[in-house]
Design an enzyme around this catalytic site. Structure first.
Site, PDB file in Angstrom:
ATOM      1  N   HIS A 124      40.871  52.113  48.651  1.00 50.24           N
ATOM      2  CA  HIS A 124      40.252  50.782  48.593  1.00 50.24           C
ATOM      3  C   HIS A 124      40.645  50.045  49.880  1.00 50.24           C
ATOM      4  CE1 HIS A 124      39.877  46.589  47.143  1.00 50.24           C
ATOM      5  NE2 HIS A 124      39.146  47.060  46.151  1.00 50.24           N
ATOM      6  N   ASP A 201      48.933  53.038  44.415  1.00 47.88           N
ATOM      7  CA  ASP A 201      47.978  52.014  43.988  1.00 47.88           C
ATOM      8  C   ASP A 201      47.450  52.427  42.616  1.00 47.88           C
ATOM      9  OD1 ASP A 201      45.764  50.487  43.453  1.00 47.88           O
ATOM     10  OD2 ASP A 201      44.829  50.729  45.426  1.00 47.88           O
ATOM     11  N   GLN A 204      43.418  51.291  39.282  1.00 47.91           N
ATOM     12  CA  GLN A 204      42.406  51.905  38.402  1.00 47.91           C
ATOM     13  C   GLN A 204      43.050  52.916  37.447  1.00 47.91           C
ATOM     14  OE1 GLN A 204      39.269  51.077  38.184  1.00 47.91           O
ATOM     15  NE2 GLN A 204      39.010  49.862  40.027  1.00 47.91           N
ATOM     16  N   LYS A 227      42.189  43.862  35.785  1.00 46.64           N
ATOM     17  CA  LYS A 227      41.498  45.128  35.512  1.00 46.64           C
ATOM     18  C   LYS A 227      42.041  45.810  34.267  1.00 46.64           C
ATOM     19  CE  LYS A 227      40.041  45.917  40.234  1.00 46.64           C
ATOM     20  NZ  LYS A 227      40.181  46.704  41.466  1.00 46.64           N
ATOM     21  N   CYS A 365      34.232  48.357  48.119  1.00 48.67           N
ATOM     22  CA  CYS A 365      35.430  48.148  48.955  1.00 48.67           C
ATOM     23  C   CYS A 365      36.018  49.463  49.427  1.00 48.67           C
ATOM     24  CB  CYS A 365      36.502  47.341  48.225  1.00 48.67           C
ATOM     25  SG  CYS A 365      36.003  45.676  47.835  1.00 48.67           S
TER      26      CYS A 365
HETATM   27  C1  LIG Z   1      40.534  46.522  42.614  1.00 51.96           C
HETATM   28  C2  LIG Z   1      41.355  47.459  43.400  1.00 51.96           C
HETATM   29  C3  LIG Z   1      42.257  46.981  44.352  1.00 51.96           C
HETATM   30  C4  LIG Z   1      42.401  45.529  44.683  1.00 51.96           C
HETATM   31  O1  LIG Z   1      42.754  44.806  43.556  1.00 51.96           O
HETATM   32  P1  LIG Z   1      42.718  43.197  43.556  1.00 51.96           P
HETATM   33  O2  LIG Z   1      42.854  42.865  42.115  1.00 51.96           O
HETATM   34  O3  LIG Z   1      41.374  42.816  44.127  1.00 51.96           O
HETATM   35  O4  LIG Z   1      43.834  42.735  44.385  1.00 51.96           O
HETATM   36  C5  LIG Z   1      43.000  47.912  45.034  1.00 51.96           C
HETATM   37  N1  LIG Z   1      42.901  49.211  44.785  1.00 51.96           N
HETATM   38  C6  LIG Z   1      42.058  49.703  43.874  1.00 51.96           C
HETATM   39  C7  LIG Z   1      42.006  51.179  43.622  1.00 51.96           C
HETATM   40  C8  LIG Z   1      41.251  48.840  43.152  1.00 51.96           C
HETATM   41  O5  LIG Z   1      40.398  49.324  42.256  1.00 51.96           O
END
Ligand SMILES: *Cc1c(COP(=O)(O)O)cnc(C)c1O
Length: 407
Positions: A124, A201, A204, A227, A365
């Site tokens: 992302h 990260d 998801q 999320k 993104c």
């Molecule tokens: C949504 C997302 C982000 C960014 O998250 P924010 O809530 O916008 O800060 C980073 N990495 C992944 C894989 C995402 O899906």
């Protein structure tokens, strides 16, 4: 799944009852943000109606109950990700904040000219740009783990990227654009063979996959509340104590200090060292209710339910003429990215919206991922614990209609 009470679950989400463009809402944009159960919505109301006060400050009653509630979230997060210690959980405003914090603080302390940072080809933007900014600032070098045509990372190439200048690795658990689940435990072990710490990260992943940070042996992990059925404006940075202690603070301000004079300021200990200023209190407090909600159903049950739905969606989507799936990794979760060849994703998205169906179209993104596949973007349907086969059926008939109109 017989014990998965989808009717009750759906009734917990008030927004699922509404109509969009005269049609019942079919919400398949959960990769962007999930809807909130009434348990979370009520908690937000309750916070403002009964508790509102600043945290970690006053001795008065309301400040104490707000502070306690905020700290309950930290405890729930600790248990949820199985952190060893409470103060390894830093409350942030979200994934983006968490990654920028590590990039800035780790960068300040440990990155020098010529050093190398490894990320992957499927990140992302928020796990690309902070590292690019750091590399620009320090004269460091960004290295990228390549990805194959299925959307799987090349593990041999990854292992070959390490050298004595490698200082940090950062990659995603689950790709928000392709749904790929990376073999993160193995990838973390590879980095550790070279004594390099890893940032994961999990934006998801936490809402779909049971995560144990100690079992993964991950050094830092970040995710967002919004999320995972929680409020916007709150997230988590997990870090191993020794590493967090080795980093300088991020922002300066209230709460992150022990003592301030004009001659010298001493910093507060973990976790407060990284929590400067008034946080998003209601979101911080109410994230606990989202975690409770997930725990009551059980992440494993959620995953089993979503996997079944995911397979159903794939088998049904094959009926669509000219459909091309983007991302065909063997292990995937919840995200289905595709194109109808001969149409533009945006046009398809507009037709679906007229039918009350919310999907995301565009680059998600993750422009480098789109570049690698040679496409401007995809249509992305992303699943959550409240979606149903009826949602998938609605998507399929909407896509049939779009194909008829556009092809
Ligand atoms: C949504 C997302 C982000 C960014 O998250 P924010 O809530 O916008 O800060 C980073 N990495 C992944 C894989 C995402 O899906």
């Amino acid at each position: 799944m017989s014990n998965y009470d989808i009717t009750r679950i759906r009734s917990d989400f008030p927004i699922l009852k509404r109509e969009v463009n005269g049609k019942p809402l079919v919400y398949l944009d959960n990769g962007a943000t999930t809807q909130k159960p009434k348990q979370v919505i009520d908690a937000i109301d309750h916070y403002y109606a009964d508790m509102n006060s600043n945290v970690h400050r006053g001795v008065h009653y309301l400040s104490q109950i707000s502070t306690d509630a905020f700290e309950v979230t930290r405890q729930k997060v600790k248990d949820f990700i199985h952190a060893a210690q409470l103060h390894e959980v830093i409350i942030t405003s979200g994934t983006t904040h968490g990654i920028n914090l590590i990039a800035t603080c780790f960068g300040q302390a440990f990155i020098h000219e010529g050093d190398e940072i490894i990320i992957s080809a499927m990140e992302h933007h928020s796990n690309i740009v902070p590292w690019q900014m750091l590399c620009d600032f320090k004269g460091a070098v960004l290295r990228v783990i390549p990805m194959d045509e299925h959307g799987e990372l090349d593990q041999a190439a990854y292992a070959n990227l390490f050298n004595e200048r490698t200082k940090l690795v950062s990659f995603t658990y689950v790709s928000n654009a392709l749904g790929t689940i990376n073999p993160v435990k193995q990838m973390i072990a590879t980095a550790h063979q070279h004594n390099v710490p890893v940032v994961l990260d999990a934006a998801q992943a936490v809402q779909h996959i049971k995560i144990d940070v100690q079992d993964l042996d991950v050094d830092f992990m970040v995710f967002s509340g919004h999320k995972m059925y929680g409020p916007t404006g709150v997230g988590v940075l997990y870090g191993k104590e020794a590493l967090l202690n080795a980093l300088p603070p991020y922002q300066g301000g209230g709460d992150m200090i022990k003592e301030v004079t004009f001659a010298k300021t001493t910093y507060n200990e973990l976790p407060f060292k990284f929590e400067a200023g008034t946080p998003n209190i209601e979101a911080g407090i109410c994230l606990a209710f989202a975690i409770d909600y997930i725990n009551e159903i059980g992440v494993e049950n959620i995953k089993a339910y979503e996997d079944e739905l995911f397979d159903y969606a794939h088998s049904r989507l094959r009926e669509i003429p000219n459909i091309r799936f983007i991302g065909t990794a063997e292990k995937r979760s919840s995200v289905i990215s595709f194109l109808i060849e001969g149409t533009h994703p945006y046009d398809v998205g507009v037709i679906l919206d007229k039918l009350g169906i919310a999907v995301r179209t565009g680059h998600h993104c993750a422009q480098p991922v789109m570049d690698q596949f040679g496409i401007p973007g995809t249509i992305r349907a992303s699943l959550a614990l409240y979606n149903t086969k009826e949602d998938i059926d609605a998507l399929v008939s909407g896509l049939q209609r779009a194909a008829n109109m556009l092809l």
